[in-house]
Design a protein around this motif. Sequence first.
Motif, PDB file in Angstrom:
ATOM      1  N   TYR A 159      59.587  35.092 -84.031  1.00  0.00           N
ATOM      2  CA  TYR A 159      58.816  33.882 -84.323  1.00  0.00           C
ATOM      3  C   TYR A 159      57.346  34.000 -83.923  1.00  0.00           C
ATOM      4  N   HIS A 166      52.921  24.768 -83.700  1.00  0.00           N
ATOM      5  CA  HIS A 166      51.960  25.787 -84.138  1.00  0.00           C
ATOM      6  C   HIS A 166      50.529  25.290 -83.949  1.00  0.00           C
ATOM      7  N   PHE A 218      58.908  31.860 -90.580  1.00  0.00           N
ATOM      8  CA  PHE A 218      58.523  31.053 -89.423  1.00  0.00           C
ATOM      9  C   PHE A 218      57.082  31.300 -89.005  1.00  0.00           C
ATOM     10  N   GLU A 274      57.972  22.581 -87.248  1.00  0.00           N
ATOM     11  CA  GLU A 274      57.372  23.531 -86.314  1.00  0.00           C
ATOM     12  C   GLU A 274      55.875  23.723 -86.545  1.00  0.00           C
TER      13      GLU A 274
END
Length: 721
Positions: free
Chosen positions: A202, A277, A235, A273
Amino acid sequence: MSEQSLDLLLNEMTLDEKIAQLMQLATPFFKGSSDNGEITGPMEEMGIDESIIKSTGSVLGASGAKEIKAIQKQHLQDNRLGIPLLFMSDIIHGYKTIFPVPLAIGCSWDLQLAEKSAEIAAKEAAVSGVHVTFAPMVDLVRDPRWGRVMESTGEDPYLNSEFAKAQVRGFQGNDLTHDINRVAACVKHFAAYGAPEGGRDYNTVNMSERELRETYLPAYKAALDAGSEMVMTAFNIVDGIPATGNKKLMRDLLRDEWKFDGVLISDWGAVKEQIPHGVAEDGKEAALKAIKAGLDIEMMTTCYVDHLRDLIEAGTVDESLLDEAVLRILQLKKKLGLFENPYRGADEAKEQSLIMSDEHRQAARELAAKSAVLLKNDQVLPLQKQQEIALIGPMAESGDILGQWSWRGSREEAVTLSEGIKTKIGPDNLRTAQGCGIESATEAQLAEAIETAKTADIVVLALGERSEMSGEAGSRSNIQLPQVQLDLIKAVKQLNKPTVAVLFNGRPLDLHGVADQADAVLEAWQPGTEGGNAIADLLYGDVNPSGKLTMSFPHSVGQVPVYYNHFNTGRPKDAPDAQERYVSQYLDSPNDPMYPFGFGLSYTSFTYHDLTLSTDSLTFGQPLTVTVTVTNSGQTAGEEIVQFYTRDHVGEVVRPLKELKGFQRIKLEPRETREVHFTLTEEQLRYHHADLEFTSDPGTFTVYVGPNSKECLAKSFHLSH
């Protein structure tokens, strides 16, 4: 159902119903599942209510014809417009009959068998009610610290592209609508997920667009050219923007430039996500970025269902973006024939007879044998059936040989190495001992192993990783075998018995303490359901090893990333005028890997000679023929993978030292000789220049042909424009 009917259906849908089509939820949310849709715990925290579930478009992780038919039946009763669900699952290298992990399949260099393995996986999945598999994963990989290298076919863009096409063909066949034994493919992870900094899952990916296009994108494009119906986002970030909300990557490149009009799905939770980030303040901004980037399905977060209505009503998002996403989903359901037959291939009776059939297991056995790579053999293998064997190690009687992504696979039904050898030679000449666990040991275990080995003619050490030590979230900074296993090798070696190490693992390893101690090393990877039988076939010479590495094995983790198709430097170590110190090198390690890309031994030997080119000048429209003579110079019939590379000596940008352009698998009887031919065209010499134009440069090139990327015959030619 016609395209016009789909448009009419779309017009009948309310705004909330259209948004819900973009939602993918896991099986427990749905009535008819084993949990019967009881929303508790983490499910309740997502804020999903029954009205959303009734209009949801797809299901993640359901399995078994009975359960899937029950969920679909209940959903069709509850859904106002009778729109069927799409059922999707992670069927990576087999459904119930588990094949070797994809990295191992790559090492077979057998595209036909790879395609067959995907076809069998599709048959078993389809009869169990699955419509879409989240495969193939075609991420190019160069860092064995990253656990998900086991899901890739290796470090070469050309070879990965060939396997990508083969797997898509295997999963989908030629007619998804009428062939209910196939499933839709979803290529992943778009893009460059295989290049995380530090090999940590990731993690950040950072590269130039030229490198992205040159090395990482080709396999995705190959899968789409083969017809992959879906794409899954990665991802990671690409050029500083998470892939799931990356408009340049998803809409500009994937949709507009590559003309992909299929379904784009996020990976698990990837839409939300964007917040950690640091590119979305909240779920509303995450939804905005994803829908503008062209993402159709949000997997297991609720940014779309929570916020798209508000964004559309505020005029921030045009409803046409929602409509195009919904229409793509409906078109896939139409292509799968779900409006006419919502249960498609799900069939409990066929499920019992088809899954894990003898035919499927035999194919798994054949591919496992072709995937294994013989790394070392000091005249110890093949074994003789009359020899007394001590089989020692934590993997000797373990069914944990399927790999992490063997979702429906059964360790209890896997053939262990002990079982495979007993089937081959009977129980009388085989003694087993654990010796140690994967990461722990007792004095009693070691003492038993030593006593077992003392009376044997030869020791076979079954060593490796637990499946959880690789795969997703399986990153490791130490890629040696655990110390207890290295200690076991050393203790057994003191008996001065011939010793064979069989390795079960999901990544290239640093094999210090193994390759220098054992007399033979067989890399078996995580070989799948028939692993024990396949390895026994190899150990006893009923099958001659033919696998070749598609990912380099480093001397140490400090070399990583180490790969064959690297660039030169201004101070290369092997230059004729190289100084002793001031060159690109390590002071404490060689630059080259321990085992290079393309390497693999056999029980026979192959000699390469008489490399010729049909011309020393290649031009547009005038291909060049490369011919090499290969001789089986040993005493045993065997298969050889003849590898063909080129080098562009002077380009506008720096070019790799070698690039794979082709390969052929040939079978030769003892002393048999065969000419092998490759055709090289100007198109194969093109690359992305600084301005991203895809062209070739005139100048000097070298052709290399050999058994691996390191040991090759070479001839030069000139490209003229």
